[in-house]
Write an enzyme that holds these catalytic residues in place. Sequence first.
Site, PDB file in Angstrom:
ATOM      1  N   LYS A  68      65.740  -2.242 121.811  1.00 10.98           N
ATOM      2  CA  LYS A  68      65.515  -1.465 123.032  1.00 10.98           C
ATOM      3  C   LYS A  68      64.106  -1.694 123.574  1.00 10.98           C
ATOM      4  O   LYS A  68      63.889  -1.731 124.794  1.00 10.98           O
ATOM      5  CB  LYS A  68      65.739   0.021 122.741  1.00 10.98           C
ATOM      6  N   GLU A  75      62.635  -5.425 131.283  1.00 13.75           N
ATOM      7  CA  GLU A  75      62.743  -4.555 132.461  1.00 13.75           C
ATOM      8  C   GLU A  75      61.414  -4.506 133.223  1.00 13.75           C
ATOM      9  O   GLU A  75      61.382  -4.578 134.458  1.00 13.75           O
ATOM     10  CB  GLU A  75      63.153  -3.170 131.982  1.00 13.75           C
TER      11      GLU A  75
END
Length: 292
Positions: A164, A171
């Site tokens: 993650k 991102e």
Amino acid sequence: MQIGLIGLGKMGGNMRERIRRAGHTVVGYDRNPEVSDVSSLAELVEQLDAPRVVWVMVPAGAATQSVVDELGGLLDAGDTVVDGGNSRWTDDEKHAEELGTKDIGFVDAGVSGGVWGLQNGYALMVGGDKAHVERLQPIFEALKPEGPYGYVHAGKVGAGHFSKMVHNGIEYAMMQAYAEGWELLEKVDSVTDVREVFRSWQDGTVIRSWLLDLAVNALDEDEHLERLRGFAQDSGEGRWTVEAAVDNSVPLPAITASLFARFASRQDDSPQMKMIAALRNQFGGHAVESKG
């Protein structure tokens, strides 16, 4: 299946609802009594049948450590704790060791989906022993998006949050690229409708993505992002990604530059950071700062 869920904020509250819609029983606890099902962690544990599963959705660091410590004194051998927050993967190893001395299982789950997860499902990256992970499979199935993708048992303890973390680093870089392109388009006189240029990219182009869709949403709400201050926080995962890259001698020039751009936003009213702030608000409900 029964599960306890600690932390009923923007993500945790929606996760409780999505799990319930799948037919499972959720006992939720939050410091805000208006959204909590029980008044304490002890009451939450009392309402669950053994062997218990308790999912933690609180801020990384001291808050998570405090909850894990308290659960360690309340749970019994055979129970399982899931950390679904954005904890650093090294904390997972510590928590697994601490709980393991009491034969309490530990699973780390990187969760992506933001405020849209209730509707679209949550992408789940999970780390932990196979037996602990398999026990939680009904909950993972309830949370993940429909279809074959959106869930992975990434590896041993820490692998879920490490995955993650890298996701969030990517991102950062993607948002930075959209923001830089938006600023350049806004700067030149020849382009008279930047918002519609962005909208035209949503179909048929190699840069189409959900982030691009969210950028268009933001521009529909505030065409030139004039109501936003060019300031964007970094949530921690970007820093950890760069630190891990240094530790492993892996070059991450784009992700590193995007992290430093966030630092730059704290010094000036950066046009690029208006777009970053708008995107973070769109997908995660993160706070934005208004001008004035």
